[in-house]
Design an enzyme around this catalytic site. Sequence first.
Site, PDB file in Angstrom:
ATOM      1  N   ASP A   1     -19.596 111.060  65.370  1.00 10.72           N
ATOM      2  CA  ASP A   1     -18.182 111.126  65.002  1.00 10.72           C
ATOM      3  C   ASP A   1     -17.941 112.537  64.476  1.00 10.72           C
ATOM      4  O   ASP A   1     -18.710 113.057  63.680  1.00 10.72           O
ATOM      5  CB  ASP A   1     -17.861 110.087  63.926  1.00 10.72           C
ATOM      6  CG  ASP A   1     -16.365 109.864  63.800  1.00 10.72           C
ATOM      7  OD1 ASP A   1     -15.919 108.756  64.111  1.00 10.72           O
ATOM      8  OD2 ASP A   1     -15.653 110.803  63.404  1.00 10.72           O
ATOM      9  N   ILE A   2     -16.855 113.115  64.951  1.00 13.63           N
ATOM     10  CA  ILE A   2     -16.587 114.515  64.605  1.00 13.63           C
ATOM     11  C   ILE A   2     -16.280 114.665  63.114  1.00 13.63           C
ATOM     12  O   ILE A   2     -16.446 115.735  62.536  1.00 13.63           O
ATOM     13  CB  ILE A   2     -15.440 115.048  65.490  1.00 13.63           C
ATOM     14  CG1 ILE A   2     -15.420 116.562  65.485  1.00 13.63           C
ATOM     15  CG2 ILE A   2     -14.108 114.463  65.070  1.00 13.63           C
ATOM     16  CD1 ILE A   2     -14.627 117.142  66.629  1.00 13.63           C
TER      17      ILE A   2
ATOM     18  N   HIS B   1     -14.457 101.312  71.002  1.00 13.24           N
ATOM     19  CA  HIS B   1     -15.533 102.118  70.420  1.00 13.24           C
ATOM     20  C   HIS B   1     -16.120 101.423  69.208  1.00 13.24           C
ATOM     21  O   HIS B   1     -15.416 100.819  68.411  1.00 13.24           O
ATOM     22  CB  HIS B   1     -15.045 103.532  70.057  1.00 13.24           C
ATOM     23  CG  HIS B   1     -13.923 103.581  69.067  1.00 13.24           C
ATOM     24  ND1 HIS B   1     -12.603 103.370  69.428  1.00 13.24           N
ATOM     25  CD2 HIS B   1     -13.901 103.821  67.728  1.00 13.24           C
ATOM     26  CE1 HIS B   1     -11.834 103.488  68.356  1.00 13.24           C
ATOM     27  NE2 HIS B   1     -12.603 103.755  67.299  1.00 13.24           N
ATOM     28  N   LEU B   2     -17.423 101.512  69.136  1.00 14.14           N
ATOM     29  CA  LEU B   2     -18.139 100.939  68.000  1.00 14.14           C
ATOM     30  C   LEU B   2     -18.468 102.051  67.018  1.00 14.14           C
ATOM     31  O   LEU B   2     -19.040 103.077  67.407  1.00 14.14           O
ATOM     32  CB  LEU B   2     -19.439 100.288  68.490  1.00 14.14           C
ATOM     33  CG  LEU B   2     -20.381  99.774  67.380  1.00 14.14           C
ATOM     34  CD1 LEU B   2     -19.798  98.550  66.687  1.00 14.14           C
ATOM     35  CD2 LEU B   2     -21.753  99.447  67.956  1.00 14.14           C
ATOM     36  N   HIS B   3     -18.115 101.863  65.756  1.00 15.56           N
ATOM     37  CA  HIS B   3     -18.526 102.798  64.714  1.00 15.56           C
ATOM     38  C   HIS B   3     -19.880 102.359  64.168  1.00 15.56           C
ATOM     39  O   HIS B   3     -20.085 101.180  63.901  1.00 15.56           O
ATOM     40  CB  HIS B   3     -17.526 102.788  63.550  1.00 15.56           C
ATOM     41  CG  HIS B   3     -16.252 103.514  63.841  1.00 15.56           C
ATOM     42  ND1 HIS B   3     -16.105 104.863  63.621  1.00 15.56           N
ATOM     43  CD2 HIS B   3     -15.072 103.089  64.341  1.00 15.56           C
ATOM     44  CE1 HIS B   3     -14.876 105.233  63.955  1.00 15.56           C
ATOM     45  NE2 HIS B   3     -14.228 104.174  64.406  1.00 15.56           N
TER      46      HIS B   3
HETATM   47 ZN   LIG Z   1     -12.121 103.874  65.116  1.00 16.16          ZN
END
Ligand SMILES: [Zn+2]
Length: 183
Positions: free
Chosen positions: A72-73, A155-157
């Site tokens: 993640d940016i 999307h999976l975090h």
């Molecule tokens: Zn998200």
Amino acid sequence: MAGEEAAAAAAAPEAAGPGPAQPPAEARPDGGEAGNGGGYDGKCVFCRIARREEPGTALLPCEYEDLVCFRDIRPGAPHHYLVVPVEHMGNCKTLKKEHIPVGKAEGRKMKEKWCSMKKMVEVGKTVLQRNNFSDLNDVRMGFHWPPFCSISHLHLHVLAPASQLGFLSRLIYRINSYWFITL
Ligand SMILES: [Zn+2]
Ligand SMILES: [Zn+2]
């Protein structure tokens, strides 16, 4: 443009408004691949990342070719990865909480999608281990629940250690809140 997720992360909870324009998930009741071929939306930052069209975002090794994994940016924890299907797939809005237990997805239309969500979790665990994080009890993983999600590409975090989430991250990635469905 890879900054969109980051911009969203800066606002709590991910209320940065609609992401790139695309058909609402409701138009695809099974949450499937939209049946319009390609599964690629050039306006979607995750589609571009998955196709290596975003030079600023490096893809990490991933054991499934239909998924990609990257950092993640704007990390919300020392480890913060995103696992994303290569195909443009709407968010998890079409999945209800009661569909989350694996067995119940059997025979359902969303089975395919659910399978890919399970695979995403697997990839998330693997990437943590590859990056020397092995305490799987101290991990937070989940999907954002629209509309608290600036990117409507599933999307999976994957965040770890969960015990080190900052105040804002604890809010954005709150366990089983109505905007963040944890697994
Ligand atoms: Zn998200
Ligand atoms: Zn996409």
